[in-house]
Design a protein around this motif. Structure first.
Motif, PDB file in Angstrom:
ATOM      1  N   PHE A   1      -7.230   0.389  -0.648  1.00 43.74           N
ATOM      2  CA  PHE A   1      -7.499   1.427   0.593  1.00 43.74           C
ATOM      3  C   PHE A   1      -8.243   0.595   1.649  1.00 43.74           C
TER       4      PHE A   1
ATOM      5  N   ASN B   1      -6.441   0.378   5.430  1.00 44.75           N
ATOM      6  CA  ASN B   1      -7.156   1.081   6.449  1.00 44.75           C
ATOM      7  C   ASN B   1      -7.901   0.076   7.545  1.00 44.75           C
TER       8      ASN B   1
ATOM      9  N   SER C   1       0.788  -1.224  -0.097  1.00 48.72           N
ATOM     10  CA  SER C   1       0.010   0.108  -0.141  1.00 48.72           C
ATOM     11  C   SER C   1       0.911   1.287  -0.141  1.00 48.72           C
TER      12      SER C   1
ATOM     13  N   SER D   1      -3.805   9.416   0.210  1.00 46.27           N
ATOM     14  CA  SER D   1      -4.618   8.101   0.383  1.00 46.27           C
ATOM     15  C   SER D   1      -3.460   6.722   0.425  1.00 46.27           C
ATOM     16  N   LYS D   2      -3.992   5.860   1.132  1.00 48.66           N
ATOM     17  CA  LYS D   2      -3.129   4.671   1.382  1.00 48.66           C
ATOM     18  C   LYS D   2      -3.205   3.675   0.197  1.00 48.66           C
TER      19      LYS D   2
ATOM     20  N   ASP E   1     -11.558   7.416  -1.363  1.00 48.16           N
ATOM     21  CA  ASP E   1     -10.789   6.166  -0.976  1.00 48.16           C
ATOM     22  C   ASP E   1      -9.687   6.401  -1.928  1.00 48.16           C
TER      23      ASP E   1
ATOM     24  N   ARG F   1      -8.782  -4.409  12.307  1.00 45.93           N
ATOM     25  CA  ARG F   1      -8.831  -3.472  13.300  1.00 45.93           C
ATOM     26  C   ARG F   1     -10.318  -3.570  14.017  1.00 45.93           C
TER      27      ARG F   1
ATOM     28  N   ASP G   1      -3.717   7.097   7.924  1.00 41.71           N
ATOM     29  CA  ASP G   1      -4.789   6.168   8.530  1.00 41.71           C
ATOM     30  C   ASP G   1      -6.091   7.064   8.828  1.00 41.71           C
ATOM     31  N   ILE G   2      -7.098   6.641   8.033  1.00 39.19           N
ATOM     32  CA  ILE G   2      -8.393   7.398   8.119  1.00 39.19           C
ATOM     33  C   ILE G   2      -9.019   7.381   9.570  1.00 39.19           C
ATOM     34  N   PHE G   3      -8.816   6.418  10.240  1.00 41.71           N
ATOM     35  CA  PHE G   3      -9.511   6.125  11.632  1.00 41.71           C
ATOM     36  C   PHE G   3      -8.580   6.912  12.791  1.00 41.71           C
ATOM     37  N   GLU G   4      -7.358   7.347  12.166  1.00 46.48           N
ATOM     38  CA  GLU G   4      -6.605   8.228  13.141  1.00 46.48           C
ATOM     39  C   GLU G   4      -6.847   9.831  12.998  1.00 46.48           C
TER      40      GLU G   4
END
Length: 300
Positions: A80, A84, A31, A72-73, A228, A88, A37-40
């Motif tokens: 993506f 991400n 990646s 984006s990753k 994304d 998790r 990191d979208i969740f961070e």
């Protein structure tokens, strides 16, 4: 498919592979290591527009908020999601999605959301036109607003399928001939010009944004509109200067990984809490998943 079109298609894919090798030569992970990191990131609601370029939102006036950008990753949705979502604990988040890609790789991704709302799996939510099946943006908005009301103490992740193909407003009849429009164009089977395809993409953005605006204006807290990944519309890649369309994986050029990050705040922030998973093992017939994916151009 003729020999000539098959040769063009295979040559184009080979040249793309050369470029991917260049972009990934220094990476030990599959990646984009420069991606966020979208969740961070700081948000109460994150709205993803599938395959939306940064410049597609730069000149728009539909959405309230301040436009920034992020990296984006991934250069395509699976990349993506994998970067991400994998392994998790996301029990503070509800995922409302119009794309079957998460469901397709759910076991591999091994993410745990509080709830996942697969809009695309219900036939009543799907728009059928000339053999294509897609969730329209107004339907995604409706379900996202319902989820926000149902889960006031959870982060809300909303994934529109637009402006990803299929095009909702096709400027020529010939664009109705196949779900993988870009591949047909590259191979020479589709005799439209590049400007027609670019205009069709822009129309998909224009049709979608008013419905996204309805969602943003209906949500309290900090709402971010992003993507994304982006979309190539005939730009030449490097180091091999081949013209490219769509969103090939492992290709970390600006048009694919620089994504919009439009921030809008109103009302009070959500008091986000975690909880147990409400998701169930939803059974969706294999043929349904296959048909939905083919309508998005995933025919391999």
């Amino acid at each position: 498919m003729t020999f000539k079109s098959t040769f063009r298609d295979r040559l184009h894919e080979w040249l793309l592979r050369v470029n991917r090798l260049y972009h990934k030569q220094f990476y030990t992970i599959d990646s984009n290591p420069d991606g966020i990191d979208i969740f961070e990131e700081d948000w109460d609601s994150l709205v993803l527009l599938d395959a939306c370029r940064y410049d597609a939102l730069a000149d728009q006036d539909e959405l309230p908020g301040d436009l920034e950008s992020r990296v984006s990753k991934g250069s395509q949705t699976y990349e993506f999601l994998r970067a991400n979502f994998t392994d998790r604990d996301l029990l503070d988040t509800v995922y409302v999605t119009a794309t079957p890609q998460y469901h397709r790789f759910e076991d591999e991704l091994n993410a745990t959301f509080h709830d996942v709302i697969n809009i695309w799996s219900d036939d009543s939510n799907v728009w059928y036109n000339k053999g294509r099946q897609v969730v329209r943006p107004e339907t995604t908005t409706e379900h996202a607003l319902q989820a926000a009301e149902q889960y006031p103490n959870k982060r809300l992740l909303v994934h529109y399928i637009q402006p990803h193909t299929p095009f909702l407003d096709r400027p020529t009849e010939e664009l109705r001939t196949d779900s993988n429009i870009y591949r047909q164009f590259i191979s020479g089977e589709l005799s439209v010009d590049a400007s027609t395809l670019r205009e069709a993409y822009r129309r998909n953005v224009d049709i979608t944004l008013p419905h996204v605006a309805d969602l943003v204006e209906g949500l309290d807290g900090r709402t971010v509109v992003s993507a994304d990944h982006g979309e190539l519309l005939g730009e030449r890649l490097f180091p091999v200067p081949v013209s490219c369309w769509g969103h090939p994986h492992g290709t970390y050029v600006d048009e694919l990984v620089r994504v919009p990050w439009l921030v809008h705040e109103q009302g009070e922030r959500r008091d986000v809490t975690t909880g147990s998973s409400k998701t169930s093992d939803e059974e969706v017939e294999t043929d349904v998943v296959k048909e939905r994916l083919e309508s998005l151009g995933y025919t391999d």
